[in-house]
Design a protein around this motif. Structure first.
Motif, PDB file in Angstrom:
ATOM      1  N   ARG A 111      41.844  76.957  67.270  1.00 11.64           N
ATOM      2  CA  ARG A 111      41.864  77.149  66.567  1.00 11.64           C
ATOM      3  C   ARG A 111      40.000  75.234  66.008  1.00 11.64           C
ATOM      4  O   ARG A 111      39.422  76.399  65.331  1.00 11.64           O
ATOM      5  CB  ARG A 111      42.579  75.927  65.458  1.00 11.64           C
ATOM      6  CG  ARG A 111      43.352  76.272  64.369  1.00 11.64           C
ATOM      7  CD  ARG A 111      44.271  75.187  63.488  1.00 11.64           C
ATOM      8  NE  ARG A 111      44.136  73.707  64.315  1.00 11.64           N
ATOM      9  CZ  ARG A 111      44.921  73.189  64.422  1.00 11.64           C
ATOM     10  NH1 ARG A 111      46.167  73.160  63.606  1.00 11.64           N
ATOM     11  NH2 ARG A 111      45.108  71.701  64.905  1.00 11.64           N
ATOM     12  N   ASP A 112      40.778  74.374  66.728  1.00 12.85           N
ATOM     13  CA  ASP A 112      39.563  73.782  66.454  1.00 12.85           C
ATOM     14  C   ASP A 112      38.230  74.255  66.894  1.00 12.85           C
ATOM     15  O   ASP A 112      36.919  73.958  66.548  1.00 12.85           O
ATOM     16  CB  ASP A 112      39.636  72.112  67.207  1.00 12.85           C
ATOM     17  CG  ASP A 112      40.928  71.325  66.493  1.00 12.85           C
ATOM     18  OD1 ASP A 112      41.872  72.118  65.548  1.00 12.85           O
ATOM     19  OD2 ASP A 112      41.851  70.937  67.382  1.00 12.85           O
ATOM     20  N   ARG A 113      38.147  74.962  68.240  1.00 12.33           N
ATOM     21  CA  ARG A 113      37.071  74.850  68.536  1.00 12.33           C
ATOM     22  C   ARG A 113      36.135  76.315  68.060  1.00 12.33           C
ATOM     23  O   ARG A 113      35.331  76.306  67.741  1.00 12.33           O
ATOM     24  CB  ARG A 113      37.259  75.956  70.331  1.00 12.33           C
ATOM     25  CG  ARG A 113      35.651  76.485  70.993  1.00 12.33           C
ATOM     26  CD  ARG A 113      36.221  77.222  71.910  1.00 12.33           C
ATOM     27  NE  ARG A 113      34.722  77.424  72.666  1.00 12.33           N
ATOM     28  CZ  ARG A 113      34.341  78.436  74.099  1.00 12.33           C
ATOM     29  NH1 ARG A 113      36.183  78.693  74.185  1.00 12.33           N
ATOM     30  NH2 ARG A 113      33.233  78.527  73.820  1.00 12.33           N
ATOM     31  N   ARG A 114      37.082  76.998  67.053  1.00 13.25           N
ATOM     32  CA  ARG A 114      36.341  78.308  66.382  1.00 13.25           C
ATOM     33  C   ARG A 114      35.835  77.425  64.900  1.00 13.25           C
ATOM     34  O   ARG A 114      34.713  78.270  64.645  1.00 13.25           O
ATOM     35  CB  ARG A 114      37.574  79.008  66.095  1.00 13.25           C
ATOM     36  CG  ARG A 114      37.181  80.447  67.413  1.00 13.25           C
ATOM     37  CD  ARG A 114      36.080  80.877  68.342  1.00 13.25           C
ATOM     38  NE  ARG A 114      35.444  81.569  66.877  1.00 13.25           N
ATOM     39  CZ  ARG A 114      34.048  81.238  66.552  1.00 13.25           C
ATOM     40  NH1 ARG A 114      33.139  80.797  67.792  1.00 13.25           N
ATOM     41  NH2 ARG A 114      34.302  81.999  65.975  1.00 13.25           N
ATOM     42  N   LEU A 115      36.504  76.669  64.601  1.00 15.56           N
ATOM     43  CA  LEU A 115      35.908  75.850  63.620  1.00 15.56           C
ATOM     44  C   LEU A 115      34.759  75.363  63.659  1.00 15.56           C
ATOM     45  O   LEU A 115      33.885  74.960  63.512  1.00 15.56           O
ATOM     46  CB  LEU A 115      37.041  75.048  62.929  1.00 15.56           C
ATOM     47  CG  LEU A 115      36.393  73.746  61.375  1.00 15.56           C
ATOM     48  CD1 LEU A 115      36.153  74.525  60.720  1.00 15.56           C
ATOM     49  CD2 LEU A 115      37.738  72.772  61.273  1.00 15.56           C
ATOM     50  N   SER A 116      34.665  74.314  64.784  1.00 17.35           N
ATOM     51  CA  SER A 116      33.158  74.064  65.272  1.00 17.35           C
ATOM     52  C   SER A 116      32.331  74.823  65.708  1.00 17.35           C
ATOM     53  O   SER A 116      30.970  74.315  65.448  1.00 17.35           O
ATOM     54  CB  SER A 116      33.414  72.875  66.513  1.00 17.35           C
ATOM     55  OG  SER A 116      33.750  74.329  68.226  1.00 17.35           O
ATOM     56  N   TRP A 117      32.494  75.982  66.322  1.00 15.82           N
ATOM     57  CA  TRP A 117      31.321  76.511  65.739  1.00 15.82           C
ATOM     58  C   TRP A 117      30.641  77.175  64.771  1.00 15.82           C
ATOM     59  O   TRP A 117      28.687  77.462  64.466  1.00 15.82           O
ATOM     60  CB  TRP A 117      31.857  78.308  66.609  1.00 15.82           C
ATOM     61  CG  TRP A 117      31.034  79.230  67.343  1.00 15.82           C
ATOM     62  CD1 TRP A 117      29.947  79.225  68.262  1.00 15.82           C
ATOM     63  CD2 TRP A 117      30.720  80.278  66.492  1.00 15.82           C
ATOM     64  NE1 TRP A 117      29.497  80.423  67.627  1.00 15.82           N
ATOM     65  CE2 TRP A 117      28.812  80.977  66.626  1.00 15.82           C
ATOM     66  CE3 TRP A 117      30.724  80.750  64.610  1.00 15.82           C
ATOM     67  CZ2 TRP A 117      29.389  82.110  66.644  1.00 15.82           C
ATOM     68  CZ3 TRP A 117      29.900  82.106  64.700  1.00 15.82           C
ATOM     69  CH2 TRP A 117      29.441  82.382  65.186  1.00 15.82           C
ATOM     70  N   TYR A 118      31.464  77.402  63.383  1.00 20.77           N
ATOM     71  CA  TYR A 118      30.851  77.555  62.271  1.00 20.77           C
ATOM     72  C   TYR A 118      29.400  76.640  62.028  1.00 20.77           C
ATOM     73  O   TYR A 118      28.836  76.109  61.747  1.00 20.77           O
ATOM     74  CB  TYR A 118      31.713  77.531  61.445  1.00 20.77           C
ATOM     75  CG  TYR A 118      32.445  79.167  61.438  1.00 20.77           C
ATOM     76  CD1 TYR A 118      31.323  79.944  60.278  1.00 20.77           C
ATOM     77  CD2 TYR A 118      33.140  79.368  62.272  1.00 20.77           C
ATOM     78  CE1 TYR A 118      32.148  81.774  61.240  1.00 20.77           C
ATOM     79  CE2 TYR A 118      34.485  80.608  61.892  1.00 20.77           C
ATOM     80  CZ  TYR A 118      32.984  81.599  61.429  1.00 20.77           C
ATOM     81  OH  TYR A 118      33.609  83.112  61.900  1.00 20.77           O
TER      82      TYR A 118
END
Length: 546
Positions: free
Chosen positions: A294-301
């Motif tokens: 969840r946190d990794r995918r948010l940081s990708w954006y």
């Protein structure tokens, strides 16, 4: 357009759509025949932008993933591999996944206009006039529904503007699904009351037939998601790749959903592309992995320019969760076509538990029967018919056997591309060739996503500058998507590149012929500096990696 957005924001979305068509990002599918609703074609620049979004996702999540050391925030090191599964699969896949039985919307038809509506999108309000009471139904944005309902009520009761005070309302707007009986409803486009049918289920999967015979046994479907291809290949991946839990399987591919009311440009369409990961882990560690992804995918954006108040993460409430999920978080973006304060889903990160592997392994499919026929046991309940294959995992170290839990980050490539377009769109002012401030339109893409990385521009079309510029263009073309332009004044050429999001312009002038340096102009700051051709390559390469 949504009613609560300011006129400036509404015009901005219209400008984005206009720019996409004018500069070759997106076209309406089959436009010369009147268009195909809910289907879009990516033009020369759009296909590059979308490809860059998909490539950035694949490289960051899969091909450049280093499993020799744990990523920051990860509970342990893990491997990532890929798949590319077929669009048409065995129909029992969709029976076991729940799509055949549960993947539907409730629809109603209007017997008068022959139009079809999603039942949950109709809003209604009771109107009173001339001693009668009628339920006025509309499909509109919140800001517009009262205006539209009033106009329809005035027309239905045959009231003129001067008699508007004769019209009154009984209660507020409500969802038509709260009413139950539709016999007193004036449908959204009808003239007569009571023309709506009873709601019925409409499955969103596209149905097709496989083979020469068109019968029940030949029924198949275009996949509504890419995930199931990963689940049914779980054993194949484990056995062939020798990966061990935890590990992830990624896939990018087309999916199809028969949306009845596709809308908002490419946000909701019938044919779309997904970027999905199914991450398999031990049940005892699944909650921790859910938080990680969840946190990794948010940081990708964030990395590629979506940040601030336009992007958020929202955890689902218990009543929102899918039938397979024990926890889901949506990464959402405030698209300009939505009402002020509203967000649209970019990506869902779901804790699917062991639902999928269990569903595809339990029971046994009888090959002689139609896989879509419901069979019932002695208690009258449907008999679940999976493949009968053992899809459990045996830990090679502890010898423990278990069904892995799955964390699924599922992103829409088309929605991500649209979000990056909307976020990049900017209007500001810049000096023209005469030094006068002029408005300019800029797409401030991250250099890695920009369709064109650099443009080479000879200052004038003489004195050997075009030949020198073309040689540099051919050299850069081997490294990056590069554009050559020698038509019009250089300031106008800068504007053209700004409008398509090109991060760097390289101008060849008289000084270039004497010392070999060129002028490098940066899109966002408009800063210009003299650099050597070798520096140009390293500067662009560093910006793409940044």
């Amino acid at each position: 357009m949504a009613g609560d957005r300011s006129p400036t924001e509404e015009r901005t979305m219209e400008k984005i759509v206009s720019l996409c068509r004018r500069r070759g990002f997106l076209f309406q599918s089959s436009e010369i025949y009147g268009g195909m609703n809910g289907c879009w074609d990516y033009g020369p620049l759009g296909v590059e932008l979308k490809r860059n979004v998909k490539d950035a996702w694949w490289q960051d999540m899969v091909s450049r993933h280093d499993d020799s050391r744990p990523l920051e925030g990860a509970p342990a090191s893990f491997e990532m591999v890929g798949l590319d599964c077929t669009i048409i699969m065995h129909p029992q896949v969709w029976k076991c996944s729940g799509h055949y039985d549960l993947f539907h919307d409730e629809m109603v038809d209007c017997r008068e206009t022959k139009k079809r509506y999603r039942f949950d999108q109709i809003r209604a309000r009771w109107a009173l006039a001339k001693g009668r009471r009628v339920c006025i139904a509309v499909i509109a944005d919140a800001e517009e529904e009262h205006e539209i309902a009033t106009a329809r009520a005035m027309k239905h009761f045959r009231l003129r503007a001067k008699n508007a005070e004769e019209l009154s309302w009984d209660g507020e707007f409500f969802g038509l699904d709260e009413l139950g009986d539709t016999s007193e409803v004036l449908a959204p486009d009808a003239k007569e009351v009571g023309t709506l049918t009873e709601p019925r289920e409409f499955n969103l999967m596209f149905q097709t037939n496989v083979g020469a015979m068109v019968d029940a046994d030949a029924t198949a479907f275009l996949r509504p998601e890419t995930a199931q291809g990963i689940f049914v290949n779980f054993k194949n991946v484990v056995d062939s790749s020798r990966v061990s839990i935890p590990f992830g399987v990624a896939q990018v591919g087309k999916s199809f959903r028969n949306e009845i009311t596709p809308r908002n440009f490419t946000f909701r369409s019938r044919e779309f592309e997904q970027m999905e990961i199914e991450f398999f882990c031990h049940p005892s560690e699944s909650a921790e992995w859910y938080r990680y992804w969840r946190d990794r995918r948010l940081s990708w954006y964030h990395r590629y320019g979506l940040a601030g108040e336009h992007l958020r993460m929202r955890e689902h409430e218990a009543d929102e969760l899918s039938h397979y999920s024990t926890g889901t978080a949506d990464i959402e973006y405030a698209f300009p076509f939505l009402a002020e304060g509203d967000f649209g889903e970019l990506e869902g990160v779901a804790h699917r538990g062991d639902f999928d592997l269990r569903s595809h392994s339990e029971g046994k499919l009888d090959p002689s029967s139609n896989p879509l026929t419901v069979q019932r046991g002695e208690d009258g309940k449907p008999v679940h018919r999976g493949s009968g294959k053992d899809l459990s995992y045996r830990d090679p170290v502890t010898n423990e056997r278990f069904l892995p839990h799955v964390i699924e980050p599922s992103a829409g490539a088309d929605r991500a591309t649209l979000a990056f377009l909307c976020e990049a769109y900017t209007e500001d002012e810049a000096p023209d060739d005469a030094g006068k401030l002029q408005s300019r339109t800029v797409l401030r893409f991250h250099p890695r996503l920009a369709p064109v990385k650099a443009a080479v521009l000879p200052l004038v079309k003489k004195d050997g500058m075009p030949e020198h510029a073309q040689a540099l263009y051919r050299e850069l073309k081997q490294e990056f998507p590069t554009y050559y332009d020698e038509k019009a004044a250089v300031g106008r050429r800068y504007r053209r590149q700004d409008e398509i999001g090109t991060p760097f312009c390289i101008t060849v002038d008289g000084e270039s012929l004497s010392d070999g340096t060129v002028t490098l102009r940066e899109r966002d700051s408009m800063e210009q500096r003299r650099v050597s051709p070798d520096e140009v390559v390293s500067i662009i390469r560093d910006a793409i990696r940044g």
